[in-house]
Design a protein around this motif. Structure first.
Motif, PDB file in Angstrom:
ATOM      1  N   ILE A  89      -3.724   2.967 -19.128  1.00 55.27           N
ATOM      2  CA  ILE A  89      -4.432   4.281 -18.653  1.00 55.27           C
ATOM      3  C   ILE A  89      -3.731   4.605 -17.353  1.00 55.27           C
ATOM      4  N   ARG A  90      -3.767   5.872 -16.910  1.00 56.75           N
ATOM      5  CA  ARG A  90      -3.479   6.332 -15.654  1.00 56.75           C
ATOM      6  C   ARG A  90      -3.416   5.538 -14.511  1.00 56.75           C
ATOM      7  N   ARG A  91      -2.558   5.532 -13.451  1.00 53.25           N
ATOM      8  CA  ARG A  91      -2.643   4.639 -12.420  1.00 53.25           C
ATOM      9  C   ARG A  91      -2.807   3.263 -12.349  1.00 53.25           C
ATOM     10  N   ILE A  92      -2.403   2.731 -13.925  1.00 52.01           N
ATOM     11  CA  ILE A  92      -2.645   1.293 -14.148  1.00 52.01           C
ATOM     12  C   ILE A  92      -1.260   0.589 -13.552  1.00 52.01           C
ATOM     13  N   GLY A  93      -0.334   1.356 -13.272  1.00 52.75           N
ATOM     14  CA  GLY A  93       0.917   0.827 -12.840  1.00 52.75           C
ATOM     15  C   GLY A  93       2.122   0.586 -13.883  1.00 52.75           C
ATOM     16  N   LYS A  94       2.218   1.323 -14.675  1.00 49.98           N
ATOM     17  CA  LYS A  94       3.279   1.603 -15.796  1.00 49.98           C
ATOM     18  C   LYS A  94       4.691   1.909 -15.120  1.00 49.98           C
ATOM     19  N   THR A  95       4.699   2.694 -14.403  1.00 47.22           N
ATOM     20  CA  THR A  95       5.988   3.236 -13.679  1.00 47.22           C
ATOM     21  C   THR A  95       6.464   2.150 -12.909  1.00 47.22           C
ATOM     22  N   SER A  96       5.578   1.383 -12.063  1.00 49.48           N
ATOM     23  CA  SER A  96       6.063   0.563 -11.288  1.00 49.48           C
ATOM     24  C   SER A  96       6.585  -0.674 -11.954  1.00 49.48           C
ATOM     25  N   LEU A  97       6.046  -0.959 -12.994  1.00 45.97           N
ATOM     26  CA  LEU A  97       6.527  -2.086 -14.035  1.00 45.97           C
ATOM     27  C   LEU A  97       7.780  -1.893 -14.345  1.00 45.97           C
ATOM     28  N   VAL A 116      -5.190  -0.341 -10.045  1.00 43.90           N
ATOM     29  CA  VAL A 116      -4.420  -0.839  -8.757  1.00 43.90           C
ATOM     30  C   VAL A 116      -4.045   0.526  -8.200  1.00 43.90           C
ATOM     31  N   GLY A 117      -3.882   1.583  -8.770  1.00 42.93           N
ATOM     32  CA  GLY A 117      -3.558   3.030  -8.098  1.00 42.93           C
ATOM     33  C   GLY A 117      -4.541   3.303  -7.280  1.00 42.93           C
ATOM     34  N   TRP A 118      -5.738   3.050  -7.593  1.00 47.04           N
ATOM     35  CA  TRP A 118      -6.885   3.393  -6.660  1.00 47.04           C
ATOM     36  C   TRP A 118      -7.113   2.481  -5.436  1.00 47.04           C
ATOM     37  N   GLY A 156       3.653   5.185 -21.732  1.00 46.35           N
ATOM     38  CA  GLY A 156       2.680   6.298 -21.984  1.00 46.35           C
ATOM     39  C   GLY A 156       1.365   6.136 -21.329  1.00 46.35           C
ATOM     40  N   SER A 157       0.838   7.206 -20.796  1.00 43.52           N
ATOM     41  CA  SER A 157      -0.660   7.221 -20.394  1.00 43.52           C
ATOM     42  C   SER A 157      -1.558   7.553 -21.516  1.00 43.52           C
ATOM     43  N   GLU A 158      -1.198   8.560 -22.383  1.00 40.40           N
ATOM     44  CA  GLU A 158      -1.968   9.157 -23.277  1.00 40.40           C
ATOM     45  C   GLU A 158      -1.526   8.261 -24.341  1.00 40.40           C
ATOM     46  N   LEU A 197       5.470  -5.690  -6.142  1.00 42.65           N
ATOM     47  CA  LEU A 197       4.748  -5.684  -7.527  1.00 42.65           C
ATOM     48  C   LEU A 197       3.588  -6.928  -7.430  1.00 42.65           C
ATOM     49  N   PHE A 198       2.491  -6.589  -7.217  1.00 45.50           N
ATOM     50  CA  PHE A 198       1.488  -7.460  -7.292  1.00 45.50           C
ATOM     51  C   PHE A 198       0.963  -7.857  -8.400  1.00 45.50           C
ATOM     52  N   GLY A 199       0.824  -8.991  -8.684  1.00 44.90           N
ATOM     53  CA  GLY A 199      -0.368  -9.504 -10.035  1.00 44.90           C
ATOM     54  C   GLY A 199       0.425  -9.073 -11.085  1.00 44.90           C
ATOM     55  N   PHE A 204       0.828  -1.282  -0.101  1.00 49.00           N
ATOM     56  CA  PHE A 204      -0.117  -0.037  -0.029  1.00 49.00           C
ATOM     57  C   PHE A 204       0.764   1.421  -0.004  1.00 49.00           C
ATOM     58  N   ASP A 205       2.072   1.240  -0.296  1.00 49.20           N
ATOM     59  CA  ASP A 205       3.020   2.236  -0.323  1.00 49.20           C
ATOM     60  C   ASP A 205       2.574   3.227  -1.724  1.00 49.20           C
ATOM     61  N   LEU A 206       2.344   4.468  -1.624  1.00 46.15           N
ATOM     62  CA  LEU A 206       1.842   5.045  -2.674  1.00 46.15           C
ATOM     63  C   LEU A 206       2.796   5.538  -3.607  1.00 46.15           C
ATOM     64  N   LYS A 207       4.163   5.278  -3.661  1.00 46.47           N
ATOM     65  CA  LYS A 207       5.296   5.737  -4.517  1.00 46.47           C
ATOM     66  C   LYS A 207       5.121   4.310  -5.342  1.00 46.47           C
ATOM     67  N   PRO A 208       5.558   4.533  -6.816  1.00 44.96           N
ATOM     68  CA  PRO A 208       5.713   3.493  -7.578  1.00 44.96           C
ATOM     69  C   PRO A 208       6.552   2.562  -7.209  1.00 44.96           C
ATOM     70  N   LYS A 209       6.371   1.045  -7.229  1.00 42.26           N
ATOM     71  CA  LYS A 209       6.956   0.170  -6.604  1.00 42.26           C
ATOM     72  C   LYS A 209       8.450  -0.053  -7.631  1.00 42.26           C
ATOM     73  N   THR A 210       9.328  -0.644  -6.864  1.00 41.93           N
ATOM     74  CA  THR A 210      10.402  -0.788  -7.532  1.00 41.93           C
ATOM     75  C   THR A 210      11.115  -2.160  -7.383  1.00 41.93           C
TER      76      THR A 210
HETATM   77  N1  LIG Z   1       1.765  -4.382  -9.360  1.00 46.55           N
HETATM   78  C1  LIG Z   1       1.531  -3.317  -8.423  1.00 46.55           C
HETATM   79  N2  LIG Z   1       1.289  -3.804  -7.201  1.00 46.55           N
HETATM   80  C2  LIG Z   1       1.484  -2.970  -6.169  1.00 46.55           C
HETATM   81  N3  LIG Z   1       1.132  -1.797  -6.174  1.00 46.55           N
HETATM   82  C3  LIG Z   1       1.091  -1.155  -7.434  1.00 46.55           C
HETATM   83  C4  LIG Z   1       1.332  -2.070  -8.523  1.00 46.55           C
HETATM   84  N4  LIG Z   1       1.217  -1.195  -9.620  1.00 46.55           N
HETATM   85  C5  LIG Z   1       1.039   0.171  -9.212  1.00 46.55           C
HETATM   86  N5  LIG Z   1       1.109   0.042  -7.885  1.00 46.55           N
HETATM   87  C6  LIG Z   1       0.613   1.427  -7.064  1.00 46.55           C
HETATM   88  O1  LIG Z   1      -0.367   1.952  -7.811  1.00 46.55           O
HETATM   89  C7  LIG Z   1       0.084   3.328  -7.938  1.00 46.55           C
HETATM   90  C8  LIG Z   1       0.251   3.986  -9.238  1.00 46.55           C
HETATM   91  O2  LIG Z   1       1.071   3.292 -10.012  1.00 46.55           O
HETATM   92  P1  LIG Z   1       2.147   3.801 -10.949  1.00 46.55           P
HETATM   93  O3  LIG Z   1       2.608   4.960 -10.682  1.00 46.55           O
HETATM   94  O4  LIG Z   1       3.137   2.527 -11.186  1.00 46.55           O
HETATM   95  O5  LIG Z   1       1.310   3.694 -12.004  1.00 46.55           O
HETATM   96  P2  LIG Z   1       1.276   4.574 -13.337  1.00 46.55           P
HETATM   97  O6  LIG Z   1       0.627   3.808 -14.538  1.00 46.55           O
HETATM   98  O7  LIG Z   1       2.514   4.975 -13.877  1.00 46.55           O
HETATM   99  O8  LIG Z   1       0.433   5.908 -13.020  1.00 46.55           O
HETATM  100  P3  LIG Z   1       0.319   7.404 -13.641  1.00 46.55           P
HETATM  101  O9  LIG Z   1      -0.112   7.238 -15.113  1.00 46.55           O
HETATM  102  O10 LIG Z   1      -0.100   8.203 -12.868  1.00 46.55           O
HETATM  103  O11 LIG Z   1       1.962   7.677 -14.154  1.00 46.55           O
HETATM  104  C9  LIG Z   1       1.111   3.508  -7.052  1.00 46.55           C
HETATM  105  O12 LIG Z   1       0.625   3.978  -5.621  1.00 46.55           O
HETATM  106  C10 LIG Z   1       1.729   2.204  -7.026  1.00 46.55           C
HETATM  107  O13 LIG Z   1       2.527   1.984  -5.807  1.00 46.55           O
END
Ligand SMILES: Nc1ncnc2c1ncn2[C@@H]1O[C@H](COP(=O)(O)OP(=O)(O)OP(=O)(O)O)[C@@H](O)[C@H]1O
Ligand SMILES: [Mg+2]
Length: 362
Positions: free
Chosen positions: A39-47, A250-252, A183-185, A14-16, A3-9
């Motif tokens: 789309i936004r908040r789907i977890g691109k940066t984390s991946l 996943v972001g929400w 990219g989100s867009e 990195l769940f699922g 549940f850490d709000l920062k992108p995962k590293t």
């Molecule tokens: N696979 C995952 N497992 C756990 N948490 C995740 C995962 N992917 C994303 N998150 C969480 O969800 C939120 C959004 O993730 P992230 O910033 O990676 O998404 P994004 O698609 O890059 O968003 P944005 O479009 O806003 O840049 C963050 O809080 C991140 O920690």
């Protein structure tokens, strides 16, 4: 922490996304260019960040959003690149011997500096040197650009830079450099790269595409349970409604877990929706100023209208004015290019559940 709000590293956070992580690793060994969209908040940066961390190769991570703040200038781009190359710490010791042969590259004690003037460092020469270094080390250098569609803005004005030309140059000539762009867009990213546009430098290049999808209901539930378990909390409340309302984003879901872990589960969903709506409203404020059609189109979509003609009819109803097919289509396509609206088999939809709710009140 899930549940850490920062992108995962890290892989364990990195769940699922095991499948996508494997796909990205494999793409980086096979393709000069990989594109991660969603789309936004789907977890691109984390991946992306997790892959760079896990992939035991040197990498440079460029967050193109920095240019939104610093300006879409040659100077801002050069500074971003030099900062990130300088971060490759240990490796820099040898990389700098290669880099310093390039015109305009200054290697100092803390890192490298690039001459951003027009007659200064050529990025193709710099990447050439880095490719030689990577080859010498038997490594692959991964250059990741997050929100890469923003780079299209560098192409205007004096001293302009067409980043697609740099990618194409590396693609064609350098075997030890791989690009991964996110990219989100999504529409704008593909439009910028022009992989299918004959006049683009990148025309007809092969690439690997990885599209991040929302979590299924079950994965969303498992994610929330795993996150609470990590915190030693057994969720007392029903999580099904949470999963329904936040619709696999996943972001929400992460924001929900974060709020619930701080304030308890009771009312957490209401609070998260309120927060999330505030975030979305800020994000779309600029967009809505660009066309009077966006609000009514989004509203129609939020009411469940999905067909092209149906949405157009509703737009005319709401504005009380004649709108031509071309005008309507342009507005709708812009929303699709920006990924606020998605095109699917039977029509159009708003992919973000929170934007759907916000749009109901337009
Ligand atoms: N696979 C995952 N497992 C756990 N948490 C995740 C995962 N992917 C994303 N998150 C969480 O969800 C939120 C959004 O993730 P992230 O910033 O990676 O998404 P994004 O698609 O890059 O968003 P944005 O479009 O806003 O840049 C963050 O809080 C991140 O920690
Ligand atoms: Mg991101």
């Amino acid at each position: 922490m899930l549940f850490d709000l920062k992108p995962k590293t890290k892989r364990e956070e990195l769940f699922g996304r095991e499948k996508e992580l494997v796909e990205l690793h494999s793409a980086l060994t096979k393709y000069p260019l990989t594109i991660v969209t969603g789309i936004r908040r789907i977890g691109k940066t984390s991946l992306l960040k997790t892959a760079l961390n896990e992939f035991k190769q040197p990498s440079i991570y460029l967050d193109a959003r920095v240019l939104d703040e610093e300006g879409y200038t040659r100077r801002a781009l050069y500074e971003l690149i030099s900062q990130q190359i300088s971060r490759m710490s240990g490796l820099l010791l040898k990389a700098k011997d290669f880099a310093k042969r390039v015109k305009g590259v200054h290697v100092g004690p803390v890192g490298i500096e690039l001459d951003w003037s027009k007659s200064g460092t050529r990025l193709s020469s710099l990447f050439n040197a880095l490719d030689e270094w990577a080859s010498h080390e038997g490594k692959t250098l991964v250059v990741a650009v997050d929100e890469a569609q923003i780079l299209r803005r560098l192409a205007g004005g004096k001293g302009r830079i067409d980043f697609t030309q740099l990618i194409a140059y590396c693609y064609d000539n350098l075997t030890n450099i791989k690009f991964v762009l996110s990219g989100s867009e999504v529409g704008l990213l593909y439009e910028f790269l022009g992989l299918e546009r004959p006049e683009s430098a990148l025309y007809a290049r092969g690439y690997k595409s990885i599209v991040l999808e929302r979590f299924s209901k079950q994965t969303s539930l498992d994610f929330l349970k795993a996150g609470f378990e990590e915190l030693g909390v057994t969720p007392s409340e029903e999580l099904n409604e949470v999963v329904e309302r936040l619709d696999g984003l996943v972001g929400w879901l992460t924001l929900f877990g974060h709020v619930a872990s701080e304030k308890g589960l009771h009312n957490a969903l209401q609070e998260v929706l309120k927060k999330a709506k505030g975030i979305i409203k800020k994000e779309i404020a600029h967009l809505l100023q660009r066309s009077n059609y966006y609000k009514p189109i989004l509203k129609a979509l939020s009411q469940g209208k999905s067909g092209w003609s149906e949405i157009k009819k509703e737009l005319i109803n709401q504005t009380g004015r004649f709108v031509s097919d071309a005008q309507f289509n342009r507005a709708l396509m812009n929303l699709v290019d920006l990924s606020f609206v998605e095109h699917y088999q039977n029509g159009y939809t708003i992919p973000d559940p929170v934007l759907r709710e916000v749009a109901k009140d337009f």
